[in-house]
Structure formats: structure tokens, C-alpha cells
Design a protein around this motif. Structure first.
Motif, short mmCIF file in Angstrom:
data_model
loop_
_atom_site.label_atom_id
_atom_site.label_comp_id
_atom_site.label_asym_id
_atom_site.label_seq_id
_atom_site.Cartn_x
_atom_site.Cartn_y
_atom_site.Cartn_z
N THR A 1 0.75 -0.86 0.03
CA THR A 1 0.23 0.10 0.04
C THR A 1 1.10 1.43 -0.13
N TYR A 2 0.29 2.24 -0.47
CA TYR A 2 1.06 3.70 -0.26
C TYR A 2 0.26 4.74 0.74
N GLN A 3 1.16 5.40 1.50
CA GLN A 3 0.73 6.23 2.72
C GLN A 3 0.80 7.64 2.34
N SER A 4 0.49 8.56 3.34
CA SER A 4 1.09 10.05 3.45
C SER A 4 0.66 10.95 2.12
N ARG A 5 -0.61 10.60 1.68
CA ARG A 5 -1.18 11.24 0.52
C ARG A 5 -1.71 12.48 0.96
N PHE A 6 -1.56 13.79 0.41
CA PHE A 6 -1.98 15.19 0.60
C PHE A 6 -2.43 15.72 -0.50
N GLY A 7 -3.39 16.67 -0.43
CA GLY A 7 -3.98 17.27 -1.59
C GLY A 7 -5.24 16.42 -2.09
N ARG A 8 -5.74 16.93 -3.19
CA ARG A 8 -7.04 16.28 -3.70
C ARG A 8 -6.94 15.13 -4.73
N GLU A 9 -5.76 15.30 -5.56
CA GLU A 9 -5.46 14.54 -6.64
C GLU A 9 -5.24 13.25 -6.27
N ARG A 10 -5.40 12.29 -7.37
CA ARG A 10 -5.34 10.94 -7.09
C ARG A 10 -3.67 10.51 -6.91
N TRP A 11 -3.49 9.80 -5.94
CA TRP A 11 -2.19 9.33 -5.58
C TRP A 11 -2.01 7.61 -6.06
N LEU A 12 -0.85 7.10 -6.00
CA LEU A 12 -0.78 5.78 -5.88
C LEU A 12 -1.61 4.87 -5.18
N GLN A 13 -2.19 4.03 -5.57
CA GLN A 13 -3.11 3.32 -4.77
C GLN A 13 -2.69 1.82 -4.72
N PRO A 14 -2.99 0.90 -3.79
CA PRO A 14 -4.21 1.29 -2.80
C PRO A 14 -3.63 2.06 -1.45
N TYR A 15 -4.44 2.87 -0.96
CA TYR A 15 -3.89 3.87 0.00
C TYR A 15 -3.92 2.82 1.27
N THR A 16 -3.04 3.42 2.43
CA THR A 16 -2.77 2.34 3.52
C THR A 16 -3.91 2.26 4.38
N MET A 17 -4.37 3.56 4.86
CA MET A 17 -5.32 3.56 5.81
C MET A 17 -6.65 2.88 5.54
N PRO A 18 -7.17 3.28 4.19
CA PRO A 18 -8.40 2.64 3.81
C PRO A 18 -8.28 0.83 3.77
N THR A 19 -7.12 0.41 3.33
CA THR A 19 -6.84 -0.87 3.12
C THR A 19 -6.67 -1.40 4.51
N LEU A 20 -6.13 -0.84 5.48
CA LEU A 20 -6.16 -1.49 7.10
C LEU A 20 -7.57 -1.63 7.56
N GLN A 21 -8.33 -0.61 7.23
CA GLN A 21 -9.77 -0.44 7.72
C GLN A 21 -10.57 -1.52 7.09
N GLN A 22 -10.33 -1.71 5.77
CA GLN A 22 -11.18 -2.84 5.05
C GLN A 22 -10.80 -4.19 5.59
N LEU A 23 -9.35 -4.49 5.99
CA LEU A 23 -9.07 -5.72 6.31
C LEU A 23 -9.60 -6.05 7.69
N ALA A 24 -9.37 -4.94 8.70
CA ALA A 24 -10.22 -5.06 9.89
C ALA A 24 -11.77 -5.68 9.58
N ARG A 25 -12.41 -4.84 8.82
CA ARG A 25 -13.82 -5.08 8.63
C ARG A 25 -14.13 -6.53 7.92
N ASP A 26 -12.98 -7.31 7.17
CA ASP A 26 -13.01 -8.51 6.78
C ASP A 26 -12.58 -9.62 7.66
N GLY A 27 -12.21 -9.22 8.93
CA GLY A 27 -11.91 -10.01 10.10
C GLY A 27 -10.43 -10.27 10.40
N VAL A 28 -9.56 -9.58 9.72
CA VAL A 28 -8.11 -9.57 10.26
C VAL A 28 -8.07 -8.94 11.62
N ARG A 29 -7.43 -9.69 12.52
CA ARG A 29 -7.32 -9.05 13.92
C ARG A 29 -5.97 -8.80 14.24
#
Length: 320
Positions: A229-257
Motif C-alpha cells: 500500500t501507499y501512505q502519506s497522501r495530501f491534496g485532492r488529486e489521485r495518488w498511487l493506490q491502494p492507500y494504506t489507511m483504507p486498506t487497513l480498515q477494510q482488512l479489519a472489517r474483513d475479520g483480520v485481527r
């Protein structure tokens, strides 16, 4: 190689504020964000916006973040970069090893000038960015071109798949697993850059993928066992994906503890690893249902890291 008095190695890092205060942070961010390699907007538009709007608003906030991780000897990036240079010096007794910052102090320009005044004739500049980007390594090259006259100066392009470096990263991950057990996922978080730069030919994303593969090989695991994943995005334009925080949140919702996170794009620990990943992202992971984000520290002044960089310094491949 030339004799000891003729040869120097500079370990060049990004930089850091001199203190965890709003004025110090503003001075640092002003220099950093004024680099056209970093923000590619017309100067007439960007400079007033930066100085009148962004710095007054952001500097106090960022200063508070730095205060949370500040060490007795200074910012973590400064402390660990200095220690890393000392560790590399021990492995290169016939060289003069210095550390410098692209922004802030000790500046790369001042370091090059000091070496010139000391009659050093050959300098190798090793940017502490394993993966090349026009936003980082190319900016170091700009400074070398501007301030390296009178000496033979060479720059290391990248070391994103170097076997010694990848082995050092893998060893740090293994040590973490031996001490704490292996998490359900291993996530490697790299600093992001705008997608448009990659679309224009910046090799950064390809090299991040190459680093993930090299680390997987050194660990003896399949590349598919690593989440990149890629972190530290700032501004409104599209940066390299997947972004770190949303990926972590989705993994948690998928059951990763339990998830293990390393940041192999950073040579030493800094605000982006200690505050952004180990604090902000760890909290977001837990709030989304995860149990524990276990951050694996950067290599810092680890012996294997110093050995890998010393080996790179003595090699001819990759220097330009």
C-alpha cells in the motif's frame, strides 16, 4: 578507490524540523514544499498559497505530531540518520562518512562545501531512498549538480532490489515474528506520490513492487502473502493506490485481527512511520474492528543495514 583523505560518502536523507515547534516546522515545510520537484504548480500561484494559508494552518498541527515522537537528541529522523552514518563509518574506515539533509540541517549544500574545503576529491552521495522517484532522488541530484563542483561526485540511482538491503529488511521482519508471532497479514506501506507522475514515467511504483518481491524472496514467502500500500497522501488529486489507511480498515472489517506493518521505503524511522503508521493507522485499524497493528521499526542503524549500505558504497554498479 582513492586514498582515505580523497574519498567521502554522504548519506542523504529528506530532512526534519530543528524543533517540534510551529516556527521550526514552518521553516522546514517552507523549504520542502517550495521545491518544484515536490509540488509542481506555478510558483506565482503556489508560493502565496503556501505561505499565507497552508503554513499558518498546518505548522501548529504538524508540530504537535512531532512533539509526540521527539527524542532527547532531536527528531527520530535526525537521530537515526546520524547513528546510521556512524555505523557505516565503522565499516568504511578508509572513507569519510557524512550525513546530510536535502531540506534542513545539516544541508547537503553545506556538507558538499565542507568536503571541498577539506580537499576531498571524490564523493559518493547515497540518497536514503531505496526506490527512485523524481520527487526525492532527482531532487538530491539537483542539489548535487548545483553544489558539487570541484569534486568528482557520483549519485546512487536506487537500491530497491539490492540483495543485502532486502535481506536486512527480511531479517527485521523475521525477528519481529520470532518475538511476537506472525500476524495474519504482512503489509508493506510505502510513501505515496501522485499517480500522474507515474503515468509520465516515474519508475517509483515499479520499484516499490520490485522491493516487495525482493523482500518476499528473502523471507522465503510468496509475493501474494504481502499486501502493498501507499501512505502519506495530501491534496485532492489521485495518488498511487491502494492507500494504506483504507486498506487497513477494510482488512479489519474483513475479520483480520492482527496485522504486521513495515515501511521499507523509509531507511530510518520518522514522523511518517512512528506517528502516521504506528499511531494514526493503528488506531484506525482498531476502530474498524482490528485487534492489533504491530509496527515493525525501520532498519535505522541496524548492523545489517549499515553493512548493506557500506557494500553499496564500494560497488561500482548503480552510480551516476
Amino acid at each position: 578507490m582513492p586514498q582515505a583523505t580523497d574519498t567521502a560518502l554522504i548519506l542523504a536523507n529528506l530532512g526534519t524540523p530543528a524543533a517540534p515547534t510551529a516556527p521550526a516546522v514552518a521553516a522546514y515545510l517552507d523549504e520542502f514544499l517550495s521545491d518544484p520537484r515536490v509540488v509542481q504548480l506555478p510558483r506565482w500561484l503556489w508560493r502565496p498559497l503556501l505561505r499565507r494559508v497552508i503554513l499558518p494552518r498546518r505548522s501548529p498541527v504538524v508540530a504537535e505530531k512531532y512533539a509526540e515522537i521527539w527524542l532527547p537528541g532531536g527528531s527520530p529522523l535526525a537521530v537515526h540518520t546520524r547513528a546510521l552514518a556512524q555505523a557505516v563509518q565503522q565499516r568504511l574506515p578508509d572513507w569519510r562518512v557524512e550525513h546530510a539533509m536535502r531540506y534542513g540541517a545539516p544541508s547537503l549544500a553545506d556538507t558538499l562545501q565542507r568536503l571541498r574545503m577539506d580537499d576531498v576529491r571524490r564523493v559518493r552521495v547515497l540518497p536514503l531512498y531505496p526506490q527512485y522517484s523524481t520527487t526525492t532522488t532527482a531532487s538530491v541530484a539537483d542539489a548535487v549538480a548545483a553544489h558539487g563542483s570541484g569534486m568528482q561526485v557520483e549519485l546512487l540511482h536506487d537500491y530497491h532490489a539490492d540483495a543485502g538491503w532486502a535481506a536486512a529488511v527480511a531479517a527485521s521482519i523475521r525477528a519481529h515474528w520470532d518475538a511476537h508471532g506472525r500476524g495474519e497479514r504482512l503489509l508493506l506501506s510505502f510513501h505515496g506520490i501522485p499517480q500522474r507522475l507515474v503515468d509520465r514515467g516515474d519508475p517509483y511504483a515499479t520499484q516499490c513492487e520490485g522491493s516487495a518481491r525482493a523482500i518476499a524472496d528473502a523471507l522465503g514467502i510468496a509475493r501474494e502473502e504481502i499486501v502493498l500500500t501507499y501512505q502519506s497522501r495530501f491534496g485532492r488529486e489521485r495518488w498511487l493506490q491502494p492507500y494504506t489507511m483504507p486498506t487497513l480498515q477494510q482488512l479489519a472489517r474483513d475479520g483480520v485481527r492482527r496485522i504486521d506493518v513495515a515501511c521499507p521505503g523509509f531507511a530510518v524511522d520518522c514522523l511518517e512511520t512512528l506517528e502516521e503508521i504506528a499511531m494514526q493507522n493503528a488506531e484506525a485499524f482498531q476502530q474498524a474492528g482490528g485487534q492489533a497493528l504491530r509496527y515493525i521499526p525501520c532498519l535505522n542503524a541496524d548492523a545489517a543495514h549499515a553493512g548493506a549500505l557500506a557494500s553499496l558504497a564500494q560497488r561500482d554498479a548503480g552510480w551516476r
